[in-house]
Scaffold this active site. Structure first.
Site: not given
Ligand code: 6PG
Length: 471
Positions: A76, A130, A184, A187-188, A191
């Protein structure tokens, strides 16, 4: 289909929750789902096919359908909804049951929730998932953190549904407490940095080299066939080929240049600041998303400061090759900074993180998966206590071979008035990191001058203060 032995129950049957559940069912696990929304429950039932999945709109029926000790996972939106789901479900559970939060919750919330539930005898896991919608259905990368004994109950399910690289599942027990959400979050952060770097490469291609969409498409296509191969380059390649039906131009050209975010990148920067651990590429990526939102001010500034944006001078093919080096270099720095943050966190929060395992499970399924993660995995496998990725010999050899192209791109874009802040931040970080002597001695002298904050001396024990000018 009805039964009392569902091995896992999912709360929240939005596309992520539903896909993850269908993935479990397809791997032979008997699973249940719950959502208040009848439409979503019906959708689950209809997509389940022959698999043993059952949807519920009654929470009590859902809970009593689960095998004990119960494993309840929720997907959620992060924030208050997680708390209200916990408030509803906890009284229906028994000692030893496990609740897993699969969303991007802040690790401090996970710590609080775990403590509250522990008092009730319930286990609580924060598990980073992810890979987006497709990953959830076909194989995500997952980062579960919490009580290791409790993890054993769900381990076979997650290992079966995870993405596989060389037959190895992209899931591993991360560590205690909120370490799963924490990893995680980092990780982001990585990203965010890589997405910013790829966008800056696009900026160089369009403004510095004057390339059109189809040329940019073929460069990303080519890059994705080499050492830059990654999920994010792959989707970028596809974006540069996508036109809406009947349109004569890329959809990308019609998208507003104002980036949104949900917070995980910002959290990474905030935590890193608190731990006094520099992650400049990630910080820059967060700041540039924020700057992008000041569209009106940027538009005003663009007419106020009309000093032209110039094309890069030099051979086009050589510049594209230098750009590939710069992107590879800066991506390495982004990963290195994220891993450095994990190293520091592991000590500060007693997470006992295994960086080789984390790199291993990021090689597939997740958004930052890339060929280079194999190199990171090998570096930490060779030396589990490696302080910084840039100190690994194999990584150093790679970095040394691409630094010239990086310098070329950073210097020529600066001369041309093209902004590539994450590339520049990565290069400056690297140059500072490889400086045996930084100019920080001057900062110490200044601090002592105006505030008597003292300084340490080379070759002498103790702290010193100087009266810098005669009073
Ligand atoms: C993942 C992504 C997922 C999400 C991001 C988007 O690993 O699958 O990171 O968790 O798409 O959190 O983040 P923003 O909206 O902050 O760009």
């Amino acid at each position: 289909m009805q039964g009392d032995n569902y091995v896992l129950g999912m709360i929240g049957l939005g596309v992520m929750g539903r896909n993850l559940l269908l993935n479990m069912a397809e791997h032979g696990f008997k699973v249940a789902g719950y959502d208040k929304d009848e439409v979503k429950v019906k959708q689950l039932d209809s997509e389940a096919g022959k698999n043993d999945v059952k949807g519920f709109t009654s929470l009590t029926e859902f809970v009593s359908s689960l095998k004990k000790p119960r494993a309840v996972m929720m997907l959620v939106p992060a924030g208050k909804i997680v708390d209200s789901v916990i408030t509803e479900i906890a009284p229906l559970l028994e000692k030893g049951d496990l609740i897993i939060d699969g969303g991007n919750s802040h690790f401090s919330d996970t710590n609080r929730r775990a403590d509250e539930l522990k008092a009730k005898g319930l286990h609580f896991f924060g598990m980073g998932v992810s890979g987006g919608e497709e990953g959830a259905r076909k194989g995500p990368s997952m980062m579960p953190g919490g009580d290791q004994e409790a993890y054993k109950v769900v381990q076979p399910i997650f290992e079966a549904i995870a993405a596989k690289v060389n037959g190895e599942p992209c899931v591993t027990y991360i560590g205690p407490g909120a370490s799963g959400n924490y990893v995680k979050m980092v990780h982001n952060g990585i990203e965010y940095a890589i997405m910013q770097l790829i966008s800056e490469a696009y900026e160089v291609m369009q403004k510095g080299l004057g390339l059109k969409g189809d040329e940019i498409h073929s460069i990303f296509k080519q890059w994705n066939e080499g050492r830059l191969q990654s999920f994010l380059i792959e989707i970028t390649r596809d974006i540069f080929a996508y036109k809406e039906p009947g349109a004569d131009h890329l959809l990308l050209n019609d998208i507003k240049d104002e980036a949104r975010s949900k917070g995980t990148g910002k959290w990474t920067s905030q935590v890193a600041m608190d731990l006094q651990l520099p992650i400049t590429a990630i910080d820059t990526a967060v700041s540039m998303r924020d700057l992008s939102k000041f569209k009106a001010a940027r538009t005003q500034a663009s007419s106020l400061y009309q000093d032209g944006v110039l094309k890069l001078s030099g051979d086009k093919a050589q510049l594209i090759s230098a750009l590939e080096e710069a992107l590879y270099f800066s991506t390495i720095i982004a990963y290195a900074q994220g891993m450095h943050l994990l190293t520091q966190t592991s000590k500060e929060f007693n997470y006992d993180l295994k960086l080789d395992k984390i790199a291993r499970i990021w090689r597939g399924g997740c958004i930052i998966r890339s060929t280079f993660l194999e190199d990171i995995y090998q570096a930490y496998k060779k030396n589990g206590s490696l302080e910084h990725l840039l100190l690994d010999d194999a990584i150093a050899a790679k970095v040394n071979s691409i630094i010239a192209g990086t310098r070329k791109i950073v210097s020529s874009t600066a001369a041309s008035g093209i902004a590539i802040p994450a590339f520049s931040a990565s290069l400056s970080y690297f140059d500072a990191f490889r400086s045996e002597r930084m100019p920080s001695n001057l900062i110490q002298a200044q601090r002592d001058y105006f505030g008597a904050h003292t300084y340490e001396r080379i070759g002498k024990e103790g702290t010193f203060h100087t009266q810098w000018i005669a009073k």
